[in-house]
Enzyme design. Sequence first.
Site, PDB file in Angstrom:
ATOM      1  CB  VAL A  14      -0.980   0.006   1.205  1.00 13.48           C
ATOM      2  CG1 VAL A  14      -1.859   1.245   1.180  1.00 13.48           C
ATOM      3  CG2 VAL A  14      -1.847  -1.246   1.188  1.00 13.48           C
ATOM      4  CB  VAL A  32       6.666  11.457   0.451  1.00 17.86           C
ATOM      5  CG1 VAL A  32       7.206  10.417   1.429  1.00 17.86           C
ATOM      6  CG2 VAL A  32       5.250  11.087   0.036  1.00 17.86           C
ATOM      7  CB  VAL A 123     -13.541  -0.310   6.200  1.00 22.09           C
ATOM      8  CG1 VAL A 123     -14.723  -1.231   5.956  1.00 22.09           C
ATOM      9  CG2 VAL A 123     -13.218  -0.241   7.681  1.00 22.09           C
ATOM     10  CG  ASP A 192      -8.863  -7.987   7.168  1.00 21.40           C
ATOM     11  OD1 ASP A 192      -8.062  -7.159   7.635  1.00 21.40           O
ATOM     12  OD2 ASP A 192      -9.513  -7.793   6.126  1.00 21.40           O
ATOM     13  CE  LYS A 196     -10.455  -4.923   5.755  1.00 24.38           C
ATOM     14  NZ  LYS A 196     -10.284  -5.843   4.612  1.00 24.38           N
ATOM     15  N   GLY A 294      -5.168  -4.471  -2.409  1.00 24.16           N
ATOM     16  CA  GLY A 294      -4.193  -4.162  -3.463  1.00 24.16           C
ATOM     17  C   GLY A 294      -3.631  -2.758  -3.280  1.00 24.16           C
TER      18      GLY A 294
HETATM   19  N1  HSE Z   1      -6.061  -8.517   3.630  1.00 24.03           N
HETATM   20  C1  HSE Z   1      -7.032  -7.526   3.351  1.00 24.03           C
HETATM   21  C2  HSE Z   1      -8.069  -8.097   2.412  1.00 24.03           C
HETATM   22  C3  HSE Z   1      -6.365  -6.316   2.751  1.00 24.03           C
HETATM   23  O1  HSE Z   1      -7.793  -9.115   1.790  1.00 24.03           O
HETATM   24  O2  HSE Z   1      -9.149  -7.532   2.292  1.00 24.03           O
HETATM   25  C4  HSE Z   1      -7.255  -5.122   2.629  1.00 24.03           C
HETATM   26  O3  HSE Z   1      -7.732  -4.687   3.865  1.00 24.03           O
END
Ligand code: HSE
Length: 413
Positions: A14, A32, A123, A192, A196, A294
């Site tokens: 990212v 930056v 999210v 994950d 979120k 991604g």
């Molecule tokens: N590992 C997370 C996914 C990355 O696959 O959604 C994005 O939050």
Amino acid sequence: MTQLKIGLFGFGCVGQGLYDILNQNEGFRAEVVSICVKDRTKPRKLDESYFTYDKNDILDNPEINLVVELINNADEAYEIVTTALRQRKIVVTANKKMLAEHLEELVALQEEYQTPLLYEASVCGSIPIIRNLEEYYDNELLHSVCGIINGSSNYILSKVFNEGLTYSTALRQAQDLGFAETDPTLDVGGFDALNKLCILIMHAYGLFVKPEEVFNYGIGSLSAHDFQFAREKGLKIKLLARVEKVNEDSITAFVIPQLVPREDYLFNVENEYNGVTVQAAFADKQFFMGKGAGGHPTGSAVLSDISASRYQYKYEYKKLARHRALHYTTDVRLEVYLRYHDETDLGLLQFEHIAEQYIGRSFHYVIGEVSLAHLLSIKQELASRDIFIASTGRKVEPVAEEVLAAAASEKAK
Ligand code: HSE
């Protein structure tokens, strides 16, 4: 408009995505200044002079007025984010685990130091769902927010179901493409999505709910039998996160694979795409879809937060003040499909009602109603059994008052 001087933490998928986007965006005035990374030996595509290995080079630099935190480790991210807010540096982060675990404290810290913390990228990657819940739906009565909010597990499900890849090949591809977490159990185990979901609950309903209070079950034990069951019925299996109103006073939430019918918008959300359906009282049903993982899609959400911070944008957490009376409950019933082999596994779920049962040579299944509170209480046990559970998507029913009263008196004995 403030001239932005950025200190970036992390230069992984990212971080690099964001850097590319900033570079290709000529009209955007943000520089930056420094990038803090861990690994001194890793070859970098930028000049060495950009990098530092000491977080204080950024945190103590008065020239830097915006910190972008894109590292993996949630504990280290927490240290960086809280220190930066105390230094009154605006923070943009994508760290959903850190946010879910510390959201209440982070909201208070923003208030105390009058400094914004923005986290759209945490999210659903490129889908602007937090900003929409916060701004567009600030006065709407939301019935539910439900969707595919983990790209890696959706990628695996798509590749296995549609293309016949093995689970492990699909997972490896999700890792190679930079979608998966460093520990992919977080993706496939529904953790994950759980983190979120806790963030979404705050912005949809103004409630702080901790990840450990919410049931999550992933796709790790899916088998060919489950895909066969879904295929024969014209359904797909998708890992969904859901928060919804149970009645005027309460909401419930959970993460669970669901058997999705063709007419559901989520049926066609494939690969790393995420999709979120918002059911609102007046706007009715709305559907958001976009890439959920991604470097570039997630980087685009980070860019949007950076851009918003030029205009002093901050989340106002309006629902937090408004919905103090709402409470979170797991006293609801779900209809689930359970694939099992051993009778003791059937007993574990304590079905309250069974609508359908199949006993085959190689596998058995039942469809019936279970209590969400009970599922939450056996969450770890479920993960260790040779079973698979999926919601049928039938409406969440509150547990009847008399059942709750009976359970309470049983507990009191
Ligand atoms: N590992 C997370 C996914 C990355 O696959 O959604 C994005 O939050």
